[in-house]
Design an enzyme around this catalytic site. Structure first.
Site, PDB file in Angstrom:
ATOM      1  N   HIS A   3       0.845  -1.217   0.000  1.00 25.66           N
ATOM      2  CA  HIS A   3       0.000   0.000   0.000  1.00 25.66           C
ATOM      3  C   HIS A   3       0.875   1.261   0.000  1.00 25.66           C
ATOM      4  CE1 HIS A   3       1.121   0.671   4.196  1.00 25.66           C
ATOM      5  NE2 HIS A   3       0.956  -0.618   4.347  1.00 25.66           N
ATOM      6  N   GLN A   5       2.101   4.976   1.413  1.00 20.55           N
ATOM      7  CA  GLN A   5       2.520   5.348   2.778  1.00 20.55           C
ATOM      8  C   GLN A   5       1.304   5.577   3.680  1.00 20.55           C
ATOM      9  OE1 GLN A   5       3.603   9.430   3.961  1.00 20.55           O
ATOM     10  NE2 GLN A   5       5.702   8.643   4.272  1.00 20.55           N
ATOM     11  N   ARG A  82       1.333  -8.314   8.989  1.00 24.61           N
ATOM     12  CA  ARG A  82       1.543  -9.208  10.130  1.00 24.61           C
ATOM     13  C   ARG A  82       1.237  -8.443  11.411  1.00 24.61           C
ATOM     14  NH1 ARG A  82       7.209  -9.703  12.680  1.00 24.61           N
ATOM     15  NH2 ARG A  82       8.442  -8.923  11.006  1.00 24.61           N
ATOM     16  N   HIS A 183       0.632  -5.554   2.305  1.00 27.52           N
ATOM     17  CA  HIS A 183       1.419  -4.802   3.287  1.00 27.52           C
ATOM     18  C   HIS A 183       2.892  -5.218   3.237  1.00 27.52           C
ATOM     19  CE1 HIS A 183      -2.330  -3.387   5.268  1.00 27.52           C
ATOM     20  NE2 HIS A 183      -2.801  -4.492   4.714  1.00 27.52           N
TER      21      HIS A 183
END
Ligand SMILES: O=C(O)[C@H](O)COP(=O)(O)O
Length: 229
Positions: A3, A5, A82, A183
């Site tokens: 993604h 920032q 995560r 991510h």
């Protein structure tokens, strides 16, 4: 792709499962990534992302830039970042000051090292105005005993793979083009799996915000070409 920032990327805070938003720079990155993809003229057949707004918004901006918002998509917790455990909401420099550079680097980049765990399931952690209700209804299909308290890359990959194998792979085997927006750690985990990177070498892989990674795969899903555009 990772993604654009997030607001906490910009503040150097561990995001993990905290549902932080894209920063203005992250929105710009998503538009730029989408226009780069549009130049490739790739026509997507399926898209997948996490349940976190920084990835969902990035995907939708990219699909808009490629004029493909109609593409079927699936959102899943299995592509979430995560879970960073007790590090979520902590500033990386503060963490280094407290635990040391080497320990923080190991938590961030080693394959099989768990971060400090959250104790129990706090009903809400409010950091910088962001509340993380542990029993958020979007995770209702995860048994309470399986809600993560903090994941290593290995643990994250283990919950990504059932989705990758059962949903993504059939599209790829049908010769379709799939766009995944996830991510930093989940892209690192998928890269490790797709490129057969060793547990030791994955320590050195960094994934930037908003840089599309394009894989060509043969019918055995072996990588025949890779471009970072
Ligand atoms: O969870 C986060 O904050 C980032 O997306 C990944 O952080 P890291 O680069 O420190 O692993």
């Amino acid at each position: 792709m990772r993604h654009g920032q997030s607001e906490w990327n910009a503040k150097n805070l561990f995001n993990g499962w905290i549902d932080t938003d894209l920063s203005d720079a992250g929105v710009t990155q998503a538009h730029q990534a989408g226009s780069l993809l549009a130049e490739t003229q790739i026509q997507f057949d399926f898209a997948a992302t996490s349940l976190l707004k920084r990835a969902i918004k990035t995907l939708h901006i990219m699909l808009e830039e490629t004029n493909q918002l109609y593409v079927p998509e699936q959102k899943t917790w299995r592509l979430n970042e995560r879970h960073y455990g007790a590090l979520q909401g902590v500033n990386r420099d503060d963490a280094r000051a407290k635990w040391g550079e080497a320990q923080v680097h190991e938590w961030r980049r080693a394959y099989d090292v768990l971060p400090p765990q959250t104790q129990g399931h706090p009903t809400s952690i409010t950091v910088d105005g962001k509340t993380y209700p542990a029993f958020d209804r979007r995770y209702d299909d995860i048994p309470e005993t399986e809600l993560p308290h903090g994941e290593s890359l290995k643990v994250a990959l283990a919950r990504i793979l059932p989705f990758y194998e059962s949903v993504i792979v059939p599209h790829l085997q049908a010769g379709e083009n799939v766009l995944i927006v996830a991510h930093g750690s989940t892209v690192r985990a998928l890269t490790k799996h797709i490129e057969h990177i060793s547990d030791a070498d994955i320590m050195h892989l960094e994934i930037a915000n908003g840089e599309p990674i394009i894989y060509d795969l043969d019918d055995q899903l072996v990588v025949t070409d890779k471009q970072v555009i």
